[in-house]
Motif scaffolding. Structure first.
Motif, PDB file in Angstrom:
ATOM      1  N   UNK A 270     -12.918   9.342  -5.749  1.00 18.70           N
ATOM      2  CA  UNK A 270     -12.918   8.161  -4.887  1.00 18.70           C
ATOM      3  C   UNK A 270     -12.761   6.923  -5.755  1.00 18.70           C
ATOM      4  N   UNK A 271     -11.719   6.154  -5.504  1.00 21.48           N
ATOM      5  CA  UNK A 271     -11.459   4.953  -6.279  1.00 21.48           C
ATOM      6  C   UNK A 271     -11.718   3.712  -5.430  1.00 21.48           C
ATOM      7  N   UNK A 272     -12.006   2.614  -6.110  1.00 19.52           N
ATOM      8  CA  UNK A 272     -12.286   1.350  -5.426  1.00 19.52           C
ATOM      9  C   UNK A 272     -11.131   0.387  -5.644  1.00 19.52           C
ATOM     10  N   UNK A 273     -10.686  -0.243  -4.566  1.00 17.51           N
ATOM     11  CA  UNK A 273      -9.616  -1.225  -4.686  1.00 17.51           C
ATOM     12  C   UNK A 273      -8.832  -1.356  -3.398  1.00 17.51           C
ATOM     13  N   UNK A 274      -8.024  -2.400  -3.316  1.00 14.08           N
ATOM     14  CA  UNK A 274      -7.155  -2.653  -2.174  1.00 14.08           C
ATOM     15  C   UNK A 274      -5.929  -1.753  -2.308  1.00 14.08           C
ATOM     16  N   UNK A 275      -5.769  -0.798  -1.415  1.00 16.53           N
ATOM     17  CA  UNK A 275      -4.696   0.179  -1.523  1.00 16.53           C
ATOM     18  C   UNK A 275      -3.316  -0.464  -1.475  1.00 16.53           C
ATOM     19  N   UNK A 276      -3.139  -1.482  -0.648  1.00 14.53           N
ATOM     20  CA  UNK A 276      -1.829  -2.117  -0.538  1.00 14.53           C
ATOM     21  C   UNK A 276      -1.506  -2.940  -1.780  1.00 14.53           C
ATOM     22  N   UNK A 277      -2.507  -3.642  -2.295  1.00 17.70           N
ATOM     23  CA  UNK A 277      -2.301  -4.507  -3.454  1.00 17.70           C
ATOM     24  C   UNK A 277      -2.351  -3.733  -4.758  1.00 17.70           C
ATOM     25  N   UNK A 278      -3.257  -2.777  -4.849  1.00 17.58           N
ATOM     26  CA  UNK A 278      -3.497  -2.082  -6.118  1.00 17.58           C
ATOM     27  C   UNK A 278      -3.800  -0.613  -5.862  1.00 17.58           C
ATOM     28  N   UNK A 279      -2.789   0.195  -5.521  1.00 17.37           N
ATOM     29  CA  UNK A 279      -3.038   1.637  -5.322  1.00 17.37           C
ATOM     30  C   UNK A 279      -3.496   2.277  -6.625  1.00 17.37           C
ATOM     31  N   UNK A 280      -4.623   2.981  -6.583  1.00 20.43           N
ATOM     32  CA  UNK A 280      -5.217   3.488  -7.807  1.00 20.43           C
ATOM     33  C   UNK A 280      -4.720   4.880  -8.209  1.00 20.43           C
ATOM     34  N   UNK A 281      -4.084   5.586  -7.273  1.00 23.08           N
ATOM     35  CA  UNK A 281      -3.559   6.916  -7.599  1.00 23.08           C
ATOM     36  C   UNK A 281      -2.061   6.794  -7.871  1.00 23.08           C
ATOM     37  N   UNK A 282      -1.685   7.015  -9.128  1.00 21.43           N
ATOM     38  CA  UNK A 282      -0.291   6.829  -9.528  1.00 21.43           C
ATOM     39  C   UNK A 282       0.197   7.965 -10.418  1.00 21.43           C
ATOM     40  N   UNK A 283       1.514   8.113 -10.455  1.00 19.02           N
ATOM     41  CA  UNK A 283       2.154   9.038 -11.384  1.00 19.02           C
ATOM     42  C   UNK A 283       2.299   8.348 -12.740  1.00 19.02           C
ATOM     43  N   UNK A 284       2.624   9.117 -13.771  1.00 19.76           N
ATOM     44  CA  UNK A 284       2.821   8.503 -15.093  1.00 19.76           C
ATOM     45  C   UNK A 284       3.883   7.416 -15.123  1.00 19.76           C
ATOM     46  N   UNK A 285       4.885   7.504 -14.220  1.00 17.28           N
ATOM     47  CA  UNK A 285       5.946   6.490 -14.223  1.00 17.28           C
ATOM     48  C   UNK A 285       5.566   5.228 -13.453  1.00 17.28           C
ATOM     49  N   UNK A 286       4.335   5.189 -12.918  1.00 16.31           N
ATOM     50  CA  UNK A 286       3.866   4.005 -12.205  1.00 16.31           C
ATOM     51  C   UNK A 286       4.050   4.050 -10.715  1.00 16.31           C
ATOM     52  N   UNK A 287       4.807   5.003 -10.188  1.00 19.06           N
ATOM     53  CA  UNK A 287       4.959   5.138  -8.740  1.00 19.06           C
ATOM     54  C   UNK A 287       3.695   5.758  -8.142  1.00 19.06           C
TER      55      UNK A 287
END
Length: 524
Positions: A270-287
């Protein structure tokens, strides 16, 4: 003796009720959930500690360090450390240790120090778990009230697997969530989605063993837990699901983490943050990372800061006044390309509003991503009384052949029972929606096997027909609402006139009897 669900729920509510002298019911959760989870951790740790001592009676020659290493390696899955080590105030940061000091000054400070020590000692599991802990301040919660809550909660049975199942423990946690939501009114919407709405979405998306499940606005984690529970109920292995969630409110994220632990679900993040502004789950390429199943109940029509450049913005950018379609775009970007599916609860406005939202809606339909629109009854949610809908999406090219190039419309708007604070979908209602969702449809879009007069109105509509309506998804355009049975007006008038004549005849007789008895003055 086995602990009953009713027993633990009753004891926990007695503890919560001690807070009534200090704060409104809407704030109970900030105190009760950290205390309950602390007691659960402490009871569990002490249970395994006693097992360790019983199994190692003959190892008196072990140093404290060696004993600790063996216990933590073979018996414990987390650490309950000491607070104020090396001083006269040294004590274990456990529930029972601090409870023994409830009559001494500084209780709130000791509780806070204990919870912080547990977070620090278990950074991978419990980092930031207990939230801001402002309630440990005497100015927020007087120490005598905190002591009363702890003493009342200590009357609940021991919260460890040797004494109660995780089903009972998780059920008790959900019971408190429900009670607090009932008392919190519209404020409850930030962390609690009604269970039956969650069950409906999860039933439709049907998670499988070892799949990933993601909730970008996870609140208290109910949708993630429901996914595991459904899989378990169907004979699957709910514990194999990789559960991921993001929540913008830190304290609510902590509630979600505690909720998952109490349901014995440990494969989560579980991550904390604004999903639209700062999605915390990302691939290595940043997507953004991609998942098999995506579930969400985002805040309805919330204001947001629109993207300037973002690859998630297929079809355009949602307006600043309503982020609904931005959440959908994020969920679409987060779907696994081969088997991803998503279900989201939204207000009806997303179906027909114009401008930028219409452009996004057109792109989503042209790309054949929307599988179904399910209309729900009004007043299902704590946060709003408006009618809502569930939108179901499939990754590009993954719809079954019969559902391609079209959208399934289901109308469940009349399927509910009235509750104390809101309407409720029954288990039968949920089952009927799921059955209709899996139905076959004839070339005209009508169900091949309609479920009798009590069945749901359903229709499969080709995308070309929706495009002809300007990409408007308003359910009423495609499903004729069930007409209320109407009596013939002439018959109603005749019945009224007969009843009126009978009433007048009876009144005249009554007045005559009263007059003969010498009672006067009653007007006709």
């Amino acid at each position: 003796m086995a602990v009953t669900q009713q027993e633990i729920e009753s004891r926990l509510w007695d503890a919560a009720d001690e807070l009534r002298v200090a704060m409104p019911e809407a704030q109970y959760s900030s105190v009760m959930f950290p205390l309950m989870f602390w007691k659960y951790l402490s009871d569990t740790w002490e249970h395994h500690h006693q097992e360790f001592l019983a199994d190692n009676e003959g190892l008196d020659d072990l140093s404290p360090e060696e004993a600790h290493e063996i216990e933590f390696r073979d018996y414990q899955s987390f650490e309950i450390p000491f607070i104020h080590p090396g001083t006269v105030r040294e004590r274990r940061a456990s529930w029972s240790s601090i409870l023994a000091t409830v009559t001494q000054p500084g209780l709130g400070k000791r509780v806070r120090a204990s919870l912080q020590a547990i977070e620090t000692a278990n950074p991978d599991k419990f980092s930031r778990l207990f939230g801001a802990m402002t309630w440990t301040s005497d100015e927020v919660l007087p120490e005598e009230v905190l002591a009363a809550v702890m003493q009342a909660m200590d009357r609940t049975p021991r919260m460890h697997e040797g004494n109660m199942s995780h089903d009972v423990l998780g059920g008790a946690y959900e019971y408190l969530l429900k009670r607090f939501s009932d008392g919190a009114g519209t404020r409850a919407g930030q962390f609690f989605t009604p269970r039956e709405v969650v069950e409906l979405i999860v039933e439709v998306l049907d998670p499988k063993n070892f799949e990933s499940v993601y909730d970008p606005t996870c609140g208290s984690g109910g949708m993630l837990i429901a996914s595991a529970n459904l899989l378990k109920a169907r004979g699957g292995r709910g514990y194999t699901l990789k559960l991921r969630g993001q929540e913008s409110v830190p304290d609510t994220a902590g509630v979600a983490r505690m909720n998952l632990f109490m349901h014995n679900l440990t494969q989560f993040q579980i991550e904390v943050g604004d999903t639209l502004k700062d999605p915390r789950f990302k691939k290595p390429d940043g997507s953004v990372a991609q998942f098999d199943v995506i579930v969400a109940n985002p805040p309805f029509s919330s204001k947001w800061k629109p993207w300037t450049q973002d690859p998630r913005a297929i079809g355009g950018v949602a307006p600043q006044s309503a982020a609904d379609w931005a959440f959908v775009q994020h969920m679409i970007a987060s779907m696994h390309p081969k088997k991803g599916r998503a279900g989201v609860v939204l207000p009806h406005g997303v179906l027909f509003r114009g401008g930028q939202e219409a452009a996004i809606r057109q792109r989503v339909l042209d790309d054949d991503l929307l599988e179904a629109v399910i209309g729900l009854p009004a007043n299902l949610f704590y946060s709003t009384s408006i009618p809502t809908c569930i939108l179901v999406f499939r990754a590009p090219g993954t719809k079954i052949e019969e559902r391609r190039d079209g959208v399934l419309f289901l109308d469940a708007s009349t399927r509910f029972i009235k509750g104390k604070n809101r309407n409720v979908l029954t288990e039968e209602d949920i089952a009927d929606v799921v059955t209709a969702y899996h139905s076959n449809f004839d070339p005209d879009g009508n169900p091949v096997d309609p479920d009798g007069d009590e069945g749901l109105a359903a229709r499969f509509v080709p995308t070309t027909a929706i495009a002809a309506n300007g990409y408007d998804l308003n359910i009423g355009r495609y499903i004729k609402q069930a007409e209320a049975k109407q009596e013939d007006l002439g018959s109603l008038i005749d019945a009224y006139n007969v009843a009126r004549a009978e009433r007048q005849k009876t009144e005249q007789h009554m007045l005559a009897v009263l007059a003969d008895a010498g009672i006067e003055g009653l007007s006709e």
